[in-house]
Design a protein around this motif. Structure first.
Motif, mmCIF file in Angstrom:
data_model
loop_
_atom_site.group_PDB
_atom_site.id
_atom_site.type_symbol
_atom_site.label_atom_id
_atom_site.label_comp_id
_atom_site.label_asym_id
_atom_site.label_seq_id
_atom_site.Cartn_x
_atom_site.Cartn_y
_atom_site.Cartn_z
ATOM 1 N N SER A 154 36.971 38.262 8.408
ATOM 2 C CA SER A 154 36.629 39.299 9.388
ATOM 3 C C SER A 154 37.859 39.950 10.007
ATOM 4 C CB SER A 154 35.770 38.691 10.516
ATOM 5 O OG SER A 154 34.617 38.076 9.982
ATOM 6 N N GLY A 155 39.015 39.314 9.819
ATOM 7 C CA GLY A 155 40.220 39.709 10.557
ATOM 8 C C GLY A 155 40.777 41.072 10.254
ATOM 9 N N TYR A 156 40.446 41.637 9.081
ATOM 10 C CA TYR A 156 40.947 42.997 8.852
ATOM 11 C C TYR A 156 39.808 43.959 8.482
ATOM 12 C CZ TYR A 156 41.797 40.922 4.107
ATOM 13 O OH TYR A 156 41.701 40.249 2.929
ATOM 14 N N ALA A 208 37.967 45.794 10.448
ATOM 15 C CA ALA A 208 37.941 47.054 11.203
ATOM 16 C C ALA A 208 38.745 48.115 10.447
ATOM 17 C CB ALA A 208 38.508 46.834 12.597
ATOM 18 N N GLU A 209 39.925 47.715 9.962
ATOM 19 C CA GLU A 209 40.761 48.648 9.200
ATOM 20 C C GLU A 209 40.080 48.992 7.872
ATOM 21 O OE1 GLU A 209 43.207 50.486 9.777
ATOM 22 O OE2 GLU A 209 43.839 51.053 7.761
ATOM 23 N N GLU A 219 41.102 47.710 18.220
ATOM 24 C CA GLU A 219 40.853 48.627 17.101
ATOM 25 C C GLU A 219 41.018 47.925 15.757
ATOM 26 O OE1 GLU A 219 39.995 51.988 17.186
ATOM 27 O OE2 GLU A 219 39.637 51.563 19.311
ATOM 28 N N TYR A 221 39.735 35.760 18.040
ATOM 29 C CA TYR A 221 41.045 35.410 17.486
ATOM 30 C C TYR A 221 41.990 34.992 18.610
ATOM 31 C CZ TYR A 221 39.338 37.308 13.155
ATOM 32 O OH TYR A 221 38.594 37.517 12.022
ATOM 33 N N PRO A 250 45.157 37.642 8.258
ATOM 34 C CA PRO A 250 44.769 39.058 8.381
ATOM 35 C C PRO A 250 45.640 39.824 9.362
ATOM 36 C CG PRO A 250 43.146 37.654 9.467
ATOM 37 C CD PRO A 250 44.100 36.741 8.750
ATOM 38 N N ASN A 254 47.112 43.663 9.448
ATOM 39 C CA ASN A 254 46.893 44.623 10.533
ATOM 40 C C ASN A 254 48.212 45.154 11.069
ATOM 41 O OD1 ASN A 254 44.071 44.494 10.516
ATOM 42 N ND2 ASN A 254 44.052 42.691 11.823
#
Lengths: 432, 380
Positions: free
Chosen positions: A374-376, A378-379, B67, B73, B106, B110
């Motif tokens: 789930s950590g990326y 949004a991007e 965002e 987290y 992740p 980001n």
């Protein structure tokens, strides 16, 4: 009727039908689907047989190279599949709470909590997912780092050996020679350790056969997944979630390849006849991003069915399609798990299946149990919209702990996605 | 300089990392952000640049990072991203992003995406199977990649000589910090929990040679003090980070001193030295292979409870009576290892409390009650 709807109240992953407390009698499964269910049932049965015969039983992470255990004739079961089945049978929350009473935090992955509770001796009500206690554990952390500590905990609870294959996270689309050399070294050590457990020498011929089976399974799996490209699709993509049990637990067995090939012939027939196993006419096609909320399958399915939304893309299709040639290539293949690849590779996989399978939108599961996944997202969502021109909607949920899922939020998000897809469609028609 | 004077200087650095960043930039130094955990800072130093620790912030609120990142987290990683986005860290010339936990994996992506037009991001994946020859080779390959990327930023090669020198400086700094931890316990009537934290935290924002020199002077002053007659209790702290002065003041209020720590931001970061002889790149890879007893690292003897027993030894050998665990919210590795730690502590008869913390906490009412009660129990 689609697999998912039939099994929504039962085990999703091809559990033995007699173990599922279904309220109404399910329609008989197709021969291909039945064959896939039987394969998984046999994996569980083989583990019990091994235990009773005094042979060692292993617990393995889903993307540990199963080919090694297969070549050594070791009986292995898969805690992730077990946890998904327990979650789908509505025993996940009780098992998670049991783990919490042992000191495991509620924020830890639900699969891990279920598995750790089971490992500590808490029995599940899902009889089809009961497994013998482990004599060794096989961990490959290409999925997540949580896996490392999860398996260390099991090893500690039972005072048993842990065979660890570490796949470092990769920031590049390609797998470097350095990474391959590191993983090859670990493969060689794992083989030596597992020889000791099995009490037998590693047989190259058996290994080659297991690899051939695994490749054949992967190709048949990818072929089945490719049928989602047809419009309308001959099945619901939710069915793939059910069939994942086979690629997780039995990639290296010839029966698995045969069962997928049989299913492929059935789907081919549906395409020829213009029929489908999806239980509703397909109006929209979406990618479902992430692991499903196993305890809430019925709830997940309901608004999709009501709006004619078929899932025609899931990232598990490429994620389990390990096709390789030789040990070095196998090392490369195992580096390509969904959570071990960089964002560009992840986007490329997803956008590839979105294009091939002609999706109108994307539904993203922000899975409380899965930080690396789930950590990326949004991007990724931003990129899907920019690159594919399709709307995306996200919802909060959990793969195994129903306390982290909110039905009302989910329905609202699906509704929003449907409205955006409708608007998109109108605009397309106006332009045409 | 007096003990108070030296500690004040460290505290000023710990309280305002951004001022430090401005200062070094004004001196013409390039600065590299270093995220947790175990990045080979020696390489940054050998490149003639200033490594700058990125461990979140106690004064920021997560806003722009939303965002990119859902709420579940670790706030250290989220606040690092926040500070990269909101301009706080605009003066950095690069950032190293290790990926040893499921949040950092992740987050490395980001940060790379968010900083694509602003700042080079240097990726680092440590091997968990770090001790066999193939593990050390992989670590060496990763560190070589970092070296090359740092050379691109600095514009000059990192020589073996410079790296060997940096290793010496870092070993000296680590030794000084280890000695300080002992002296801070011996003289806990003088070095309070807040002061101890400030001294150790400052090391992340100062050149290590400068920090070591100052710290050695402080250590000398502490050694010269008469033996302390501490009437309160002593504990070992454990967790990822516990650098909030407001939280640590509660220790002082309740006469709780820190005898030793098992904290990632503190002792876990300076337990292991690198060899000063031989190939310096291999020395750094060997240093990582030698790291042990850490929730973030794979334990080859995982069927044993080595880490739990290590912490028990730490409590016993440091003369502490109990342990305070700062449980960083959403930190899987800490959470996964808690039952084993608890088991080891319980078996050894060592009392402990677990305090849930994150860096956006501003109200420590619950912690105050728990620490008060724990201090009372330990005083019995």
């Amino acid at each position: 009727m689609a697999e998912n709807e039939k099994n929504a109240a039962a085990a999703p992953e091809a559990a033995a039908p007699e173990a599922a407390p279904v309220k109404k009698a399910p329609k008989p499964a197709s021969p291909g689907t039945q064959a896939l269910r039987d394969v998984v049932s046999k994996v569980y049965a083989a583990a019990w047989e091994a235990k009773e015969a005094g042979r060692p039983v292993g617990w393995s992470s889903s993307k540990f190279p199963c080919e090694i255990a297969e070549a050594l004739g070791l009986a292995v079961v898969y805690p992730e599949n077990q946890a998904a089945g327990i979650g789908a049978q509505h025993d996940g929350q009780r098992m998670c709470e049991a783990a919490e009473s042992l000191g495991y935090d509620p924020d830890i992955c639900g699969y891990a909590r279920i598995s750790l509770a089971y490992s500590a001796g808490v029995e599940t009500t899902n009889e089809s997912r009961r497994v013998p206690m482990p004599d060794f554990v096989l961990c490959c952390n290409n999925i997540c780092n949580c896996m490392t500590k999860w398996y260390e905990n099991i090893a500690r609870m039972h005072n048993i050996p842990l065979i660890m294959i570490d796949v470092p996270y990769n920031n590049e689309v390609t797998v470097s020679d350095s990474q391959v050399a590191y993983i090859r070294g670990q493969f060689d050590d794992a083989i030596r350790q597992m020889e000791k457990i099995a009490g037998t020498k590693f047989d190259e011929k058996k290994f080659e056969q297991a690899c051939a089976n695994a490749n054949r399974t992967a190709k048949a799996w990818l072929k089945v997944c490719d049928y989602l490209q047809y419009k309308p699709s001959p099945m619901s993509g939710f069915d793939l979630f059910n069939h994942m049990a086979d690629v997780v637990t039995a990639r290296g067995k010839v029966e698995t390849a045969e069962a997928f090939e049989l299913l492929a012939t059935e789907l081919e027939e549906h395409v020829k006849n213009g029929t489908t196993t999806a239980p509703f006419p397909e109006k929209y096609r979406i990618m479902f991003e992430g692991i499903p909320c196993w305890p809430n399958l019925k709830t997940l399915f309901k608004p999709l069915k009501a709006n004619g939304v078929n899932v025609t893309a899931v990232v598990y299709a490429p994620a389990f399609g390990f096709v390789y040639d030789g040990l070095d290539d196998m090392a490369r293949a195992y580096c390509k798990a969904p959570n071990s690849v960089c964002i560009e590779q992840g986007v490329d996989w997803r956008e590839g299946i979105c294009r091939d399978n002609k999706v109108d939108g994307v539904l993203v599961h922000y899975n409380r149990s899965c930080k690396p996944w789930s950590g990326y997202m949004a991007e990724m969502q931003r990129r899907f919209t920019k690159d594919l021109g399709v709307p995306c909607a996200g919802f909060d949920g959990d793969q195994a702990d129903p306390r982290n899922f909110n039905e009302a939020q989910y329905e609202t998000r699906v509704q929003g996605l449907v409205e955006a897809m409708e608007e998109n469609m109108k605009q397309k028609e106006a332009r045409a | 300089m007096s003990i108070e004077g030296i500690v004040k200087e460290f505290a000023a650095v710990a309280e305002s990392p951004r001022e430090q960043l401005k200062k070094y930039k004004a001196e013409g130094k390039k600065c590299i952000g270093v995220m947790p955990y175990y990045a080979p800072e020696e390489l940054v130093s050998a490149a003639g640049m200033m490594p700058f620790g990125l461990w979140g912030s106690n004064n920021k609120t997560i806003s722009q990072a939303k965002e990119y990142c859902a709420t579940f987290y670790c706030t250290i990683a989220q606040l690092d991203l926040e500070m990269l986005l909101d301009g706080t860290l605009d003066l950095l010339d690069g950032v190293i992003t290790p990926t040893i936990c499921d949040t950092l994996r992740p987050m490395s992506q980001n940060i790379r995406v968010a900083m694509s037009e602003k700042l080079p991001c240097i990726f680092l994946a440590h091997p968990q199977n770090r001790r066999p020859a193939y593990g050390k080779k992989f670590c060496l390959d990763q560190y070589t990649h970092i070296k090359i990327e740092l050379e691109k930023i600095s514009g000059a090669p990192i020589t073996d000589e410079a790296l060997r020198e940096a290793i010496k400086v870092y070993n000296r700094s680590r030794a000084a910090r280890r000695e300080f931890v002992k002296l801070a316990s011996d003289h806990c009537d003088v070095i309070t929990a807040v002061m101890r934290s400030a001294v150790l935290k400052a090391a992340w924002f100062m050149p290590k040679a400068e920090h070591a020199e100052k710290l050695e002077a402080l250590n000398a002053e502490l050694k010269a003090l008469p033996a302390s007659d501490w009437k309160g209790v002593k504990v070992v702290t454990s967790g990822i980070i516990c650098d909030n002065p407001k939280l640590l003041e509660i220790f002082e209020e309740n006469k709780v001193a820190i005898a030793a720590d098992d904290v990632a931001h503190e002792s876990r970061a300076f337990r292991v030295d690198a060899s000063e002889t031989g190939d310096p790149m291999e020395a750094l890879a060997q240093q990582f292979a030698d790291q042990d007893y850490d929730v973030l690292l794979y334990d080859e003897s995982s069927s044993e409870n080595r880490r739990g027993e290590h912490v028990v030894r730490l409590v016993k050998e440091s003369g502490a009576k109990g342990l305070v665990l700062f449980m960083q919210q959403f930190c899987d590795p800490e959470e996964m290892e808690y039952p084993s730690l608890k088991k080891a502590l319980d078996e050894a008869g060592i009392p402990h409390i677990k305090l849930g913390v994150d860096q956006q906490m501003r109200d420590f009412g619950q912690a105050r009650t728990a620490i008060q009660a724990f201090a009372d129990v330990l005083s019995l």
